[in-house]
Design a protein around this motif. Structure first.
Motif, PDB file in Angstrom:
ATOM      1  N   SER A 146       0.648  -1.332   0.183  1.00  0.00           N
ATOM      2  CA  SER A 146       0.144   0.186  -0.024  1.00  0.00           C
ATOM      3  C   SER A 146       1.042   1.236   0.160  1.00  0.00           C
ATOM      4  CB  SER A 146      -0.797   0.173   1.106  1.00  0.00           C
ATOM      5  OG  SER A 146       0.011  -0.062   2.528  1.00  0.00           O
ATOM      6  N   GLU A 147       2.230   1.102   0.334  1.00  0.00           N
ATOM      7  CA  GLU A 147       3.011   2.205   0.444  1.00  0.00           C
ATOM      8  C   GLU A 147       3.724   2.670  -0.976  1.00  0.00           C
ATOM      9  OE1 GLU A 147       5.368   2.636   4.293  1.00  0.00           O
ATOM     10  OE2 GLU A 147       5.103   0.464   4.063  1.00  0.00           O
ATOM     11  N   ILE A 148       3.404   1.709  -1.947  1.00  0.00           N
ATOM     12  CA  ILE A 148       4.013   1.848  -3.278  1.00  0.00           C
ATOM     13  C   ILE A 148       3.409   3.153  -3.920  1.00  0.00           C
ATOM     14  CG2 ILE A 148       4.823   1.141  -5.478  1.00  0.00           C
ATOM     15  CD1 ILE A 148       6.573   0.099  -3.072  1.00  0.00           C
ATOM     16  N   LEU A 149       3.890   4.043  -4.363  1.00  0.00           N
ATOM     17  CA  LEU A 149       3.158   5.230  -5.186  1.00  0.00           C
ATOM     18  C   LEU A 149       2.998   4.896  -6.637  1.00  0.00           C
ATOM     19  CD1 LEU A 149       5.206   8.404  -3.572  1.00  0.00           C
ATOM     20  CD2 LEU A 149       2.798   7.508  -3.023  1.00  0.00           C
ATOM     21  N   ALA A 150       4.173   4.373  -7.301  1.00  0.00           N
ATOM     22  CA  ALA A 150       3.737   4.036  -8.694  1.00  0.00           C
ATOM     23  C   ALA A 150       4.751   3.010  -9.192  1.00  0.00           C
ATOM     24  CB  ALA A 150       3.948   5.292  -9.499  1.00  0.00           C
ATOM     25  N   ILE A 151       4.365   2.255 -10.128  1.00  0.00           N
ATOM     26  CA  ILE A 151       5.404   1.113 -10.741  1.00  0.00           C
ATOM     27  C   ILE A 151       5.790   1.595 -12.315  1.00  0.00           C
ATOM     28  CG2 ILE A 151       5.778  -1.252 -11.468  1.00  0.00           C
ATOM     29  CD1 ILE A 151       3.888  -1.762  -8.930  1.00  0.00           C
ATOM     30  N   LYS A 152       6.938   1.642 -12.352  1.00  0.00           N
ATOM     31  CA  LYS A 152       7.201   1.923 -13.843  1.00  0.00           C
ATOM     32  C   LYS A 152       7.164   0.446 -14.371  1.00  0.00           C
ATOM     33  CE  LYS A 152      10.690   0.792 -15.690  1.00  0.00           C
ATOM     34  NZ  LYS A 152      10.770  -0.447 -16.353  1.00  0.00           N
ATOM     35  N   LEU A 153       6.463   0.142 -15.388  1.00  0.00           N
ATOM     36  CA  LEU A 153       5.996  -1.458 -16.032  1.00  0.00           C
ATOM     37  C   LEU A 153       7.363  -1.771 -16.607  1.00  0.00           C
ATOM     38  CD1 LEU A 153       2.460  -0.629 -16.798  1.00  0.00           C
ATOM     39  CD2 LEU A 153       3.274  -2.115 -15.173  1.00  0.00           C
ATOM     40  N   GLN A 154       7.541  -3.065 -16.799  1.00  0.00           N
ATOM     41  CA  GLN A 154       8.440  -3.613 -17.852  1.00  0.00           C
ATOM     42  C   GLN A 154       7.554  -3.144 -19.186  1.00  0.00           C
ATOM     43  OE1 GLN A 154      11.155  -5.068 -18.691  1.00  0.00           O
ATOM     44  NE2 GLN A 154      10.875  -6.278 -20.827  1.00  0.00           N
ATOM     45  N   LEU A 179      -0.437   3.373  -9.028  1.00  0.00           N
ATOM     46  CA  LEU A 179      -0.273   4.086 -10.340  1.00  0.00           C
ATOM     47  C   LEU A 179       0.745   3.064 -10.904  1.00  0.00           C
ATOM     48  CD1 LEU A 179      -0.377   7.868  -9.504  1.00  0.00           C
ATOM     49  CD2 LEU A 179      -2.313   6.456  -9.891  1.00  0.00           C
ATOM     50  N   LEU A 180       0.190   3.054 -12.288  1.00  0.00           N
ATOM     51  CA  LEU A 180       1.122   2.228 -13.307  1.00  0.00           C
ATOM     52  C   LEU A 180       1.553   2.891 -14.612  1.00  0.00           C
ATOM     53  CD1 LEU A 180      -0.755  -1.094 -13.270  1.00  0.00           C
ATOM     54  CD2 LEU A 180       1.261  -0.800 -12.021  1.00  0.00           C
ATOM     55  N   THR A 181       2.630   3.047 -14.899  1.00  0.00           N
ATOM     56  CA  THR A 181       3.282   3.744 -16.228  1.00  0.00           C
ATOM     57  C   THR A 181       4.296   2.949 -16.894  1.00  0.00           C
ATOM     58  OG1 THR A 181       3.625   5.708 -17.256  1.00  0.00           O
ATOM     59  CG2 THR A 181       4.810   5.250 -15.232  1.00  0.00           C
ATOM     60  N   GLY A 182       4.222   3.084 -18.349  1.00  0.00           N
ATOM     61  CA  GLY A 182       5.294   2.496 -19.068  1.00  0.00           C
ATOM     62  C   GLY A 182       6.090   3.537 -19.598  1.00  0.00           C
ATOM     63  N   ILE A 183       7.474   3.232 -19.976  1.00  0.00           N
ATOM     64  CA  ILE A 183       8.327   4.239 -20.781  1.00  0.00           C
ATOM     65  C   ILE A 183       8.719   3.794 -21.984  1.00  0.00           C
ATOM     66  CG2 ILE A 183      10.710   4.999 -20.444  1.00  0.00           C
ATOM     67  CD1 ILE A 183      10.400   5.386 -17.364  1.00  0.00           C
ATOM     68  N   LYS A 184       8.501   2.374 -22.310  1.00  0.00           N
ATOM     69  CA  LYS A 184       9.072   1.912 -23.756  1.00  0.00           C
ATOM     70  C   LYS A 184       8.282   2.724 -24.875  1.00  0.00           C
ATOM     71  CE  LYS A 184      11.125  -2.205 -21.973  1.00  0.00           C
ATOM     72  NZ  LYS A 184      10.796  -2.206 -20.365  1.00  0.00           N
ATOM     73  N   PRO A 185       7.086   3.139 -24.651  1.00  0.00           N
ATOM     74  CA  PRO A 185       6.710   3.753 -25.877  1.00  0.00           C
ATOM     75  C   PRO A 185       7.227   5.021 -26.227  1.00  0.00           C
ATOM     76  CG  PRO A 185       4.786   2.960 -24.366  1.00  0.00           C
ATOM     77  CD  PRO A 185       6.068   2.693 -23.628  1.00  0.00           C
ATOM     78  N   ALA A 240       6.813  12.588  -2.870  1.00  0.00           N
ATOM     79  CA  ALA A 240       7.844  12.007  -2.323  1.00  0.00           C
ATOM     80  C   ALA A 240       7.505  10.492  -1.565  1.00  0.00           C
ATOM     81  CB  ALA A 240       8.297  12.580  -0.986  1.00  0.00           C
ATOM     82  N   GLY A 241       8.129   9.449  -1.963  1.00  0.00           N
ATOM     83  CA  GLY A 241       7.773   8.212  -1.659  1.00  0.00           C
ATOM     84  C   GLY A 241       8.738   7.177  -2.130  1.00  0.00           C
ATOM     85  N   THR A 242       8.200   5.856  -2.176  1.00  0.00           N
ATOM     86  CA  THR A 242       8.714   4.810  -2.644  1.00  0.00           C
ATOM     87  C   THR A 242       8.006   4.189  -4.213  1.00  0.00           C
ATOM     88  OG1 THR A 242       9.558   4.062  -0.637  1.00  0.00           O
ATOM     89  CG2 THR A 242       9.635   2.477  -2.597  1.00  0.00           C
ATOM     90  N   TYR A 243       8.907   4.060  -5.266  1.00  0.00           N
ATOM     91  CA  TYR A 243       8.378   3.674  -6.510  1.00  0.00           C
ATOM     92  C   TYR A 243       9.261   2.222  -6.860  1.00  0.00           C
ATOM     93  CZ  TYR A 243       6.968   8.342  -6.845  1.00  0.00           C
ATOM     94  OH  TYR A 243       6.439   9.834  -6.658  1.00  0.00           O
ATOM     95  N   LEU A 244       8.357   1.494  -7.572  1.00  0.00           N
ATOM     96  CA  LEU A 244       9.075   0.312  -8.068  1.00  0.00           C
ATOM     97  C   LEU A 244       9.349   0.147  -9.569  1.00  0.00           C
ATOM     98  CD1 LEU A 244       7.248  -2.649  -6.218  1.00  0.00           C
ATOM     99  CD2 LEU A 244       9.377  -1.382  -5.797  1.00  0.00           C
ATOM    100  N   LEU A 245      10.315  -0.140 -10.144  1.00  0.00           N
ATOM    101  CA  LEU A 245      10.753  -0.297 -11.542  1.00  0.00           C
ATOM    102  C   LEU A 245      10.987  -1.794 -11.946  1.00  0.00           C
ATOM    103  CD1 LEU A 245      12.189   2.223 -10.351  1.00  0.00           C
ATOM    104  CD2 LEU A 245      12.731   2.832 -12.796  1.00  0.00           C
TER     105      LEU A 245
END
Lengths: 374, 289
Positions: free
Chosen positions: A260-268, A293-299, A351-356
């Motif tokens: 619940s503490e993860i703010l967003a995830i940069k998706l594969q 929240l989820l987002t992708g950078i590859k596009p 501010a907080g933790t994100y996953l990649l």
């Protein structure tokens, strides 16, 4: 994996198809590769793919800027640990040499003339007077993410005080034609998690980060990471999502964060159906109703394979530093099977933790945890 | 880098290669594992090496695997490049997959039935040292054995490979795979040796001084070391000179295995290795128990 003390990001630099910011139009070039009749959109750094010198020029520019940004003294740079991740290293040099020999009708043309993965990192060591022995990580698409994780562990255990971690992936025909042979390439768009997905598009890029072991007040810190190995298939993670969920949980454990503490995830978000299934189900298993929240950078930049661990980290940090979590271009048709909806517009970065997430060939799954301090 | 990395078992396979690349089938028929369908020769070599290392047939499921290779998936990459440039055709999916640089580790994990952390690493002729240094880190993070291995192959045209590697024509090539069960072996496991140190020194003088300070009883110079820069009689301890396995990038793993075979309890070995294109010396210090 044991818990990490977070590690500051002292400096970084990158080059990608969109430069060093995730802004502007998404516009891959159309690449026509006549010999094997492949035509594909490609996220290129320029149109000088035939020039052998470009790899060292790109590498030099990126590493020089990252070291400069880090503020390290020459004596500190000399002792910096050196880590590199790529899926192809300097394979292009061998390709150009072999093609030249065949064009000259040399009877004893030698394919793959330059072997090993160490030539580029050795060059970086010489160019920047770094005396430590390099670690060249070969885990396909997770190469530079695993290089980051290894560097963190060495800093954590006090083996080194600083680490230079490089992700590099430059155009080569072996990779492009290999992916074409696997029929994984899209014809127009890279649109992960979209019901109309076509497959992946490749890109090239280079990024470098300098990590430290001190308590400098940096905006970003690496807060550990997690891995899992998936023996299900050599080409990708099990579509039931179990191995992806294991890597995500391992990263949560290492960072000391609850889901619940993860703010967003940069998706594969590579754009292939099998990745979307595995990643989507893995996210559902690990996060359930607490989906960040989820987002992708590859596009924006294409799939830069071995470089994407470091390159997407740097680009993601730039966006967060500029105050926003980037949107995912090309997402228009939600896939009812997965119910994963990446951001279609930018959101404020708190501010907080994100996953990649970084997953790929050969069973390697790696998730990095990033802490934004302010 | 101080490691204090225990070794519980070791073993491997190597062979010299002259004009013709020998088939591995007779040896593969004698081991307990079948190579995965579609896997390449590099994986077969890896399995032959693993079959000679005790304990690899009953590893805990989460055992981490570290695979070190100087040239990695060379044969498959050559095949892909020939398909592309000689025949102007798109590489076959299997060739391309096998050219991806962690495919061998994948196949080995799959065959062994393990799914712990897996990493493939390279540092030319000092790839084993890189893997040992990583294992030295990981042993503090997992209460499990760590499988550290090497593999390098001769591709289909040995003569061409000598030109590729810049070896003199008279060089005898070799290939092989060696494995070391390291880390935490459980309360019942007794280490047969401990790797105390693994690092690089700039000069012959520094190497001599370091060996003196470490009180080494024996040393091995691998084939890549210039013996004019580091004459045997200038170094402390007794030289061990195992028969050459033929030249390949991770042959130092063969030398380490030979050293461990011939040492007796209380001996301290210094394995001195080096990379092509480098004048530095890579040293590993190992205590035999």
């Amino acid at each position: 994996m044991r818990e990490f003390r977070s590690i500051p990001l002292l400096g970084s630099a990158c080059v990608s198809h969109v430069g060093d910011r995730l802004t502007g139009e998404v516009s891959p070039i159309m690449l026509h590769y006549q010999k094997t009749q492949i035509t594909t959109p490609y996220f290129a750094l320029g149109d000088d793919r035939e020039r052998e010198e470009r790899q060292l020029e790109i590498l030099e520019a990126v590493v020089e800027r990252a070291l400069l940004n880090s503020g390290l003294h020459p004596q500190e740079i000399a002792k910096t640990g050196l880590f590199m991740g790529s899926s192809s290293y300097d394979l292009r040099t061998s390709e150009l040499a072999y093609r030249r020999q065949l064009d000259d009708q040399e009877q004893d043309a030698v394919p793959v003339m330059h072997t090993g993965s160490c030539r580029l990192s050795d060059w970086v060591g010489r160019r920047f007077s770094i005396v430590s022995d390099p670690f060249n990580i070969n885990t396909a698409c997770t190469s530079s993410a695993n290089a980051l994780l290894l560097a963190q562990e060495m800093l954590q255990q006090g083996i080194i005080k600083h680490a230079l971690v490089i992700g590099l992936e430059l155009f080569n025909e072996t990779t492009l034609c290999g992916f074409a042979g696997l029929q994984l390439l899209a014809t127009e768009h890279l649109c992960p998690f979209d019901k109309e997905r076509e497959g992946l598009l490749l890109g090239e890029g280079c990024a470098a980060v300098v990590l430290g072991s001190d308590d400098r007040d940096c905006e970003f810190r690496l807060a550990g990471g997690g891995t899992s190995f998936d023996p299900h298939s050599i080409t990708g993670a099990n579509e039931d999502g179990t191995s992806i969920a294991a890597a995500l949980r391992s990263a949560l454990h290492a960072s000391g964060c609850a889901a619940s503490e993860i703010l967003a995830i940069k998706l594969q978000g590579s754009g292939s159906l099998s990745n979307d299934l595995a990643e989507g189900r893995g996210l559902a298993l690990a996060f359930g109703r607490e989906m960040p929240l989820l987002t992708g950078i590859k596009p924006y930049i294409g799939h830069t394979l071995g470089a994407c661990g470091v390159l997407e980290l740097v680009l993601f940090c730039r966006s967060l530093a500029d105050g926003y979590i980037p949107a995912t271009p090309n997402f228009t048709h939600p896939d009812p099977v997965l119910a994963i909806t990446p951001l279609t517009s930018a959101r404020p970065a708190l501010a907080g933790t994100y996953l990649l997430n970084t997953f790929g060939f050969g069973g390697n799954n790696t998730v990095l945890a990033l802490e934004k301090r302010h | 880098m101080i490691l204090d990395l225990p070794i519980y078992a070791f073993g491997g396979f190597s062979q010299r290669v002259t004009d013709q690349l020998p088939t591995l089938k007779p040896q593969l028929d004698k081991i307990g594992w079948r190579p995965p369908r579609r896997s390449d020769r590099l994986t077969q070599l890896g399995l032959l090496g693993l079959s000679a290392c005790a304990g690899t047939d009953k590893l805990p499921k989460d055992t981490p695997l570290l695979l070190a290779s100087g040239e990695a998936n060379l044969s498959s990459t050559i095949l892909v490049n020939e398909q592309l440039y000689r025949h102007a055709s798109i590489p076959s999916p299997i060739s391309f997959i096998n050219s991806v640089n962690n495919s061998t580790a994948f196949y080995l994990n799959q065959t062994l039935g393990i799914s712990g952390r897996s990493l493939s690493v390279s540092r030319d002729e000092c790839s084993l040292e890189a893997a040992m240094q990583i294992a030295g880190l990981w042993q503090h993070e997992v209460s499990l054995p760590i499988l550290v291995g090497t593999v390098d192959e001769v591709p289909v045209e040995p003569g061409q490979h000598k030109r590729r590697m810049g070896y003199p024509a008279e060089t005898i090539l070799g290939e092989g795979s060696f494995w070391f069960l390291c880390g935490q072996g459980g309360s019942a496991a007794v280490p047969i040796a401990t790797i105390r140190y693994c690092g690089t020194l700039e000069s012959a003088e520094a190497t001599r001084d370091f060996m003196q300070s470490q009180d080494v009883s024996h040393f091995i110079l691998t084939a890549g070391i210039d013996r004019q820069r580091l004459p045997l009689d200038s170094l402390p301890g007794s030289p061990l000179e195992p028969a050459s396995p033929g030249r390949f990038s991770t042959q130092n793993a063969y030398y380490l295995a030979q050293g461990l075979e011939s040492l007796t309890r209380g001996d301290r070995l210094c394995l001195i290795n080096g990379k092509r294109r480098s004048s530095r010396f890579s040293l590993a210090v190992i205590d035999k128990h």
